[in-house]
Write a protein that holds these residues in place. Structure first.
Motif, mmCIF file in Angstrom:
data_model
loop_
_atom_site.group_PDB
_atom_site.id
_atom_site.type_symbol
_atom_site.label_atom_id
_atom_site.label_comp_id
_atom_site.label_asym_id
_atom_site.label_seq_id
_atom_site.Cartn_x
_atom_site.Cartn_y
_atom_site.Cartn_z
ATOM 1 N N VAL A 122 -39.656 -4.293 -112.333
ATOM 2 C CA VAL A 122 -39.651 -5.277 -111.247
ATOM 3 C C VAL A 122 -39.552 -6.688 -111.823
ATOM 4 O O VAL A 122 -38.790 -7.519 -111.335
ATOM 5 N N ASN A 123 -40.306 -6.978 -112.876
ATOM 6 C CA ASN A 123 -40.267 -8.309 -113.478
ATOM 7 C C ASN A 123 -38.939 -8.604 -114.144
ATOM 8 O O ASN A 123 -38.563 -9.758 -114.287
ATOM 9 N N ALA A 124 -38.228 -7.583 -114.566
ATOM 10 C CA ALA A 124 -36.944 -7.780 -115.239
ATOM 11 C C ALA A 124 -35.813 -8.037 -114.256
ATOM 12 O O ALA A 124 -34.744 -8.477 -114.645
ATOM 13 N N GLN A 125 -36.038 -7.771 -112.971
ATOM 14 C CA GLN A 125 -34.993 -7.976 -111.970
ATOM 15 C C GLN A 125 -34.710 -9.461 -111.810
ATOM 16 O O GLN A 125 -35.605 -10.288 -111.857
ATOM 17 N N GLN A 126 -33.438 -9.786 -111.589
ATOM 18 C CA GLN A 126 -33.008 -11.162 -111.371
ATOM 19 C C GLN A 126 -33.489 -11.635 -110.003
ATOM 20 O O GLN A 126 -33.302 -10.956 -109.008
ATOM 21 N N VAL A 127 -34.103 -12.789 -109.965
ATOM 22 C CA VAL A 127 -34.504 -13.387 -108.704
ATOM 23 C C VAL A 127 -33.278 -14.075 -108.120
ATOM 24 O O VAL A 127 -32.610 -14.840 -108.786
ATOM 25 N N VAL A 128 -32.967 -13.786 -106.881
ATOM 26 C CA VAL A 128 -31.804 -14.370 -106.216
ATOM 27 C C VAL A 128 -32.247 -15.598 -105.436
ATOM 28 O O VAL A 128 -33.226 -15.548 -104.693
ATOM 29 N N LYS A 129 -31.525 -16.691 -105.607
ATOM 30 C CA LYS A 129 -31.821 -17.926 -104.888
ATOM 31 C C LYS A 129 -31.223 -17.867 -103.491
ATOM 32 O O LYS A 129 -30.119 -17.371 -103.292
ATOM 33 N N LYS A 130 -31.980 -18.387 -102.543
ATOM 34 C CA LYS A 130 -31.550 -18.463 -101.150
ATOM 35 C C LYS A 130 -31.659 -19.920 -100.706
ATOM 36 O O LYS A 130 -32.236 -20.752 -101.414
ATOM 37 N N VAL A 131 -31.119 -20.210 -99.534
ATOM 38 C CA VAL A 131 -31.243 -21.548 -98.969
ATOM 39 C C VAL A 131 -32.727 -21.894 -98.888
ATOM 40 O O VAL A 131 -33.543 -21.088 -98.438
ATOM 41 N N GLY A 132 -33.074 -23.074 -99.383
ATOM 42 C CA GLY A 132 -34.464 -23.526 -99.407
ATOM 43 C C GLY A 132 -35.123 -23.366 -100.761
ATOM 44 O O GLY A 132 -36.152 -23.994 -101.032
ATOM 45 N N ASP A 133 -34.555 -22.536 -101.624
ATOM 46 C CA ASP A 133 -35.095 -22.365 -102.977
ATOM 47 C C ASP A 133 -34.650 -23.528 -103.860
ATOM 48 O O ASP A 133 -33.686 -24.238 -103.551
ATOM 49 N N THR A 134 -35.338 -23.708 -104.981
ATOM 50 C CA THR A 134 -34.992 -24.787 -105.906
ATOM 51 C C THR A 134 -34.528 -24.240 -107.249
ATOM 52 O O THR A 134 -34.818 -23.102 -107.611
ATOM 53 N N ALA A 184 -28.489 -31.953 -114.863
ATOM 54 C CA ALA A 184 -29.634 -32.851 -114.939
ATOM 55 C C ALA A 184 -29.298 -34.156 -115.656
ATOM 56 O O ALA A 184 -30.002 -35.145 -115.504
ATOM 57 N N ASP A 185 -28.212 -34.175 -116.420
ATOM 58 C CA ASP A 185 -27.821 -35.377 -117.157
ATOM 59 C C ASP A 185 -27.019 -36.368 -116.317
ATOM 60 O O ASP A 185 -26.630 -37.424 -116.803
ATOM 61 N N HIS A 186 -26.748 -36.050 -115.063
ATOM 62 C CA HIS A 186 -25.890 -36.876 -114.221
ATOM 63 C C HIS A 186 -26.667 -37.417 -113.026
ATOM 64 O O HIS A 186 -27.540 -36.746 -112.477
ATOM 65 N N LYS A 187 -26.341 -38.660 -112.639
ATOM 66 C CA LYS A 187 -26.938 -39.248 -111.436
ATOM 67 C C LYS A 187 -26.189 -38.676 -110.246
ATOM 68 O O LYS A 187 -25.018 -38.980 -110.039
ATOM 69 N N LEU A 188 -26.852 -37.830 -109.490
ATOM 70 C CA LEU A 188 -26.216 -37.124 -108.380
ATOM 71 C C LEU A 188 -27.105 -37.174 -107.142
ATOM 72 O O LEU A 188 -28.321 -37.210 -107.255
ATOM 73 N N LYS A 189 -26.482 -37.124 -105.983
ATOM 74 C CA LYS A 189 -27.208 -36.924 -104.733
ATOM 75 C C LYS A 189 -27.223 -35.438 -104.400
ATOM 76 O O LYS A 189 -28.063 -34.968 -103.655
ATOM 77 N N GLY A 190 -26.257 -34.749 -104.970
ATOM 78 C CA GLY A 190 -26.129 -33.321 -104.764
ATOM 79 C C GLY A 190 -24.945 -32.803 -105.559
ATOM 80 O O GLY A 190 -24.303 -33.559 -106.299
ATOM 81 N N VAL A 191 -24.648 -31.523 -105.403
ATOM 82 C CA VAL A 191 -23.538 -30.889 -106.110
ATOM 83 C C VAL A 191 -22.939 -29.820 -105.205
ATOM 84 O O VAL A 191 -23.671 -29.115 -104.508
ATOM 85 N N GLY A 195 -35.075 -31.564 -110.085
ATOM 86 C CA GLY A 195 -34.208 -30.436 -109.808
ATOM 87 C C GLY A 195 -33.391 -30.581 -108.538
ATOM 88 O O GLY A 195 -33.116 -31.684 -108.071
ATOM 89 N N PHE A 196 -33.020 -29.426 -107.975
ATOM 90 C CA PHE A 196 -32.130 -29.365 -106.822
ATOM 91 C C PHE A 196 -32.628 -28.303 -105.852
ATOM 92 O O PHE A 196 -33.179 -27.296 -106.268
ATOM 93 N N ILE A 197 -32.371 -28.520 -104.565
ATOM 94 C CA ILE A 197 -32.691 -27.513 -103.555
ATOM 95 C C ILE A 197 -31.374 -26.941 -103.019
ATOM 96 O O ILE A 197 -30.413 -27.679 -102.799
ATOM 97 N N VAL A 198 -31.349 -25.640 -102.826
ATOM 98 C CA VAL A 198 -30.174 -24.966 -102.283
ATOM 99 C C VAL A 198 -30.139 -25.214 -100.783
ATOM 100 O O VAL A 198 -31.094 -24.892 -100.076
#
Length: 187
Positions: free
Chosen positions: A18-30, A47-54, A150-153
């Motif tokens: 279970v711990n080895a499984q990849q965690v999938v990001k969803k809307v609202g995750d960071t 992280a090296d760029h000044k961004l509002k988003g991507v 960081g970033f939020i999805v």
């Protein structure tokens, strides 16, 4: 005693699996950043760029649907990079030239040069980000909004509602989401 030992071993194995499984990001995750090898030879780190988003677009050189979207992806980059939300493309097979010669880094470099991409085109490492965002086909987009750390999805899905390059999309999902990230109202 054997019964208890077998139960304990089974629980340990199940926990490790279970711990080895990849965690999938969803809307609202960071996510803290994306850091991958670029077709230009450098390592691109968001992280090296000044961004509002991507706007991340998962795309491959040999996919007919990706080819149909190339102009729209470039247009998205030109439209939103000035506003602080550039396109960053990721090639899911970028690091696997042996198994995917038409979609690996050499093909990605050739495509980026031929089409004069002005956005970073990155090679995923062992499907790290492809799996992280549960990307199962290309092209697919992920919109991220910059936070203090960081970033939020904010979106995962299609770029728009029209895969036919000869037709005009009536719903532009990524543009609508990018406008929301910028604080613009979407009708």
């Amino acid at each position: 005693m054997r019964k208890y030992l077998f139960t304990i071993i089974a629980l340990i194995v199940a926990t490790l699996f279970v711990n080895a499984q990849q965690v999938v990001k969803k809307v609202g995750d960071t996510i803290s950043t994306i850091k991958l090898q670029s077709t230009k030879g450098d390592v691109y780190n968001m992280a090296d760029h000044k961004l509002k988003g991507v706007i991340i677009v998962f795309m491959t050189p040999s996919c007919d649907h990706c080819i149909a979207y190339e102009k729209r992806i470039s247009a998205l980059h030109e439209q939103y990079k000035k506003k602080g939300i550039p396109v960053v493309a990721i090639g899911p097979y970028g690091d696997n030239e042996k198994d995917y010669p038409y979609d690996a880094m050499p093909a990605m470099k050739k495509l980026a040069e031929e089409k004069s991409f002005t956005f970073p085109y990155l090679a995923d490492e062992k499907f790290k980000y492809t799996w992280l965002f549960d990307i199962r086909q290309t092209p697919k987009a992920v919109v991220l909004k910059k936070l203090k750390e960081g970033f939020i999805v904010t979106y995962i899905g299609n770029i728009d509602n029209e895969p036919d390059e000869k037709r005009v999309p009536t719903i532009k999902y990524v543009e609508d989401e990018a406008d929301k990230v910028l604080g613009k109202s979407v009708q």
